[in-house]
Design a protein around this motif. Structure first.
Motif, PDB file in Angstrom:
ATOM      1  N   LYS A   2       0.834  -1.180   0.000  1.00  0.00           N
ATOM      2  CA  LYS A   2       0.000   0.000   0.000  1.00  0.00           C
ATOM      3  C   LYS A   2       0.874   1.237   0.000  1.00  0.00           C
ATOM      4  O   LYS A   2       1.092   1.887   1.020  1.00  0.00           O
ATOM      5  CB  LYS A   2      -0.916   0.011   1.231  1.00  0.00           C
ATOM      6  N   SER A   4       0.510   4.213  -1.147  1.00  0.00           N
ATOM      7  CA  SER A   4      -0.051   5.538  -0.948  1.00  0.00           C
ATOM      8  C   SER A   4      -0.102   5.927   0.520  1.00  0.00           C
ATOM      9  O   SER A   4      -0.231   7.084   0.876  1.00  0.00           O
ATOM     10  CB  SER A   4      -1.462   5.595  -1.541  1.00  0.00           C
ATOM     11  N   LYS A   5      -0.025   4.934   1.377  1.00  0.00           N
ATOM     12  CA  LYS A   5      -0.046   5.224   2.809  1.00  0.00           C
ATOM     13  C   LYS A   5       1.367   5.363   3.340  1.00  0.00           C
ATOM     14  O   LYS A   5       2.305   4.808   2.801  1.00  0.00           O
ATOM     15  CB  LYS A   5      -0.772   4.103   3.569  1.00  0.00           C
ATOM     16  N   GLN A   6       1.496   6.095   4.413  1.00  0.00           N
ATOM     17  CA  GLN A   6       2.816   6.257   5.016  1.00  0.00           C
ATOM     18  C   GLN A   6       3.261   4.938   5.605  1.00  0.00           C
ATOM     19  O   GLN A   6       2.479   4.205   6.191  1.00  0.00           O
ATOM     20  CB  GLN A   6       2.749   7.322   6.102  1.00  0.00           C
ATOM     21  N   GLU A 216      -5.907   7.476 -11.556  1.00  0.00           N
ATOM     22  CA  GLU A 216      -6.321   8.194 -10.356  1.00  0.00           C
ATOM     23  C   GLU A 216      -5.127   8.944  -9.784  1.00  0.00           C
ATOM     24  O   GLU A 216      -3.982   8.709 -10.153  1.00  0.00           O
ATOM     25  CB  GLU A 216      -6.855   7.187  -9.324  1.00  0.00           C
ATOM     26  N   GLU A 217      -5.434   9.820  -8.826  1.00  0.00           N
ATOM     27  CA  GLU A 217      -4.371  10.647  -8.244  1.00  0.00           C
ATOM     28  C   GLU A 217      -3.347   9.814  -7.493  1.00  0.00           C
ATOM     29  O   GLU A 217      -2.158  10.132  -7.466  1.00  0.00           O
ATOM     30  CB  GLU A 217      -4.984  11.693  -7.304  1.00  0.00           C
ATOM     31  N   ASN A 218      -3.797   8.707  -6.855  1.00  0.00           N
ATOM     32  CA  ASN A 218      -2.865   7.914  -6.045  1.00  0.00           C
ATOM     33  C   ASN A 218      -1.863   7.130  -6.897  1.00  0.00           C
ATOM     34  O   ASN A 218      -0.916   6.553  -6.374  1.00  0.00           O
ATOM     35  CB  ASN A 218      -3.636   6.949  -5.138  1.00  0.00           C
ATOM     36  N   ASP A 221       1.566   8.531  -6.500  1.00  0.00           N
ATOM     37  CA  ASP A 221       2.172   8.126  -5.225  1.00  0.00           C
ATOM     38  C   ASP A 221       2.747   6.713  -5.328  1.00  0.00           C
ATOM     39  O   ASP A 221       3.827   6.423  -4.796  1.00  0.00           O
ATOM     40  CB  ASP A 221       1.126   8.173  -4.102  1.00  0.00           C
ATOM     41  N   THR A 222       2.016   5.833  -6.020  1.00  0.00           N
ATOM     42  CA  THR A 222       2.487   4.459  -6.195  1.00  0.00           C
ATOM     43  C   THR A 222       3.760   4.422  -7.035  1.00  0.00           C
ATOM     44  O   THR A 222       4.709   3.702  -6.716  1.00  0.00           O
ATOM     45  CB  THR A 222       1.397   3.603  -6.868  1.00  0.00           C
ATOM     46  N   GLN A 225       6.595   5.526  -4.921  1.00  0.00           N
ATOM     47  CA  GLN A 225       6.974   4.495  -3.951  1.00  0.00           C
ATOM     48  C   GLN A 225       7.796   3.399  -4.622  1.00  0.00           C
ATOM     49  O   GLN A 225       8.808   2.932  -4.082  1.00  0.00           O
ATOM     50  CB  GLN A 225       5.717   3.899  -3.316  1.00  0.00           C
TER      51      GLN A 225
END
Length: 363
Positions: A2, A4-6, A216-218, A221-222, A225
């Motif tokens: 995951k 997108s999560k910290q 999508e916006e996330n 982030d992926t 990462q």
């Protein structure tokens, strides 16, 4: 994973494991890293082709008795937080203080050091966690005559097949010296990297599918990462390649020439992994560009739709504006079919424009 999560940090037992070493003299025995076991534990496996003796929870006196062992012996030290115990063990086996310092520093760069009586090899094990991404454990190996000492932060589950092999009398481990066990440990660590690479490849494929289906916006982030994970993998793999090259090209009395061939095979695996990481880094960089392009195309489609709607309403607004001027001498206002005619004209204009747009393949 995951991304997108910290990231959640691994739970620490007892006191925090990270200690600042600034200002301390070289060779200071300070554990740098996370505490992953309840306590430091020393276990030993003494073996040959016909017998195997395993002892657990050894004290420093018992552990020090294998310095001149005549049988192949594997001394395992699990947990690095007990610096006093590890320091005493190092002294008993004549390890240099700077080398013990490297063992205790879990941020140490993978490397090989060739000493007079032993070979030192330190590397990282890698595993993928759904919540924490790539997790590494430091493993340090000391190869001596008839003895190998391994230091690792925690119990490593992926070593289970190696334990099974060492319990089989017909296995190569049981019928060779500790230099083969030295190779086998490095080999299983490197082979586990392929599992991590496969997970990263799957992540890249999923992101690529998501970009083309519904960006999508996330997603960004992926991608970011994955970039960090690949950079960490590269920083881990590259020095291992250097270390294995040193072991292969240097004439080391403790390593049989036959085992050097096996180490050459591991070296080939490392090269393959390194090249794969470079390929995935390029793909991941391309994903960011594709995402931004897909996002731009999506915005263009929205703007195109709004422009078509606005274009259709421009002539309709013109017609409505004319008959909204309230002049007295406008024959259509008093005509019986004036209202209906205006509606027919506006619908006809709209249909004509839609047909024209369709013909030009704008919609």
């Amino acid at each position: 994973m995951k991304p997108s999560k910290q990231r959640k940090s691994t739970k620490k037992l007892g006191k925090p494991g990270t200690v600042k070493k600034s200002g301390l003299p070289a060779g200071s025995l300070i554990h740098v890293g996370k505490i992953k076991t309840e306590k430091t534990r020393i276990d030993v496996i003494e073996y040959n082709a016909t017998s195997l003796i395993e002892k657990n929870q050894l004290g420093i006196k018992e552990a020090s008795a294998y310095i001149d062992t005549s049988e192949p012996t594997w001394l395992r030290v699990t947990g690095l937080q007990d610096t006093q115990l590890i320091g005493d063990l190092g002294k008993a086996y004549g390890l240099h203080p700077l080398l013990i310092e490297d063992i205790l520093n879990t941020g140490q760069r993978p490397k090989v050091e060739l000493m007079k009586d032993y070979v030192f090899f330190t590397t990282k094990t890698l595993e993928i966690s759904p919540d924490n991404g790539v997790i590494s454990d430091q493993v340090s190996l000391i190869l001596r005559k008839n003895l190998i000492i391994s230091f690792h932060e925690s119990d490593l589950e992926f070593l289970a097949p190696l334990y099974e092999r060492i319990n089989l009398e017909e296995s190569r481990i049981r019928n060779n010296g500790v230099d083969y066990l030295f190779y086998a440990l490095i080999d299983i660590i490197v082979d586990n990297y392929f599992n991590v690479i496969e997970v990263v490849a799957e992540m890249i494929d999923n992101v690529e599918d998501q970009i083309f289906s519904s960006p999508e916006e996330n997603v960004l982030d992926t991608v970011q990462q994955i970039r960090k994970e690949l950079l960490f993998l590269k920083k881990t793999i590259f020095p291992i390649r250097e270390g294995l090259s040193t072991l292969i090209r240097t004439d080391i009395p403790l390593i049989d020439p036959q085992q050097v061939k096996y180490l050459g095979d591991v070296y080939d695996h490392v090269i393959h992994i390194y090249e794969t990481i470079e390929t995935y880094r390029e793909l991941n960089t391309g994903l960011k560009e594709v995402y931004l392009s897909a996002l731009s195309n999506k915005m263009n489609e929205v703007m195109k739709t709004l422009t078509i709607i606005a274009t259709i309403f421009i002539p309709l607004t013109f017609v409505v504006g004319i008959y909204g001027m309230n002049f007295k001498n406008m024959p259509e206002i008093s005509w019986k079919y004036g209202y209906l005619s205006v509606w027919i004209v506006m619908i006809a204009i709209s249909l004509f424009m839609l047909f024209h747009f369709k013909k030009r393949k704008w919609i």
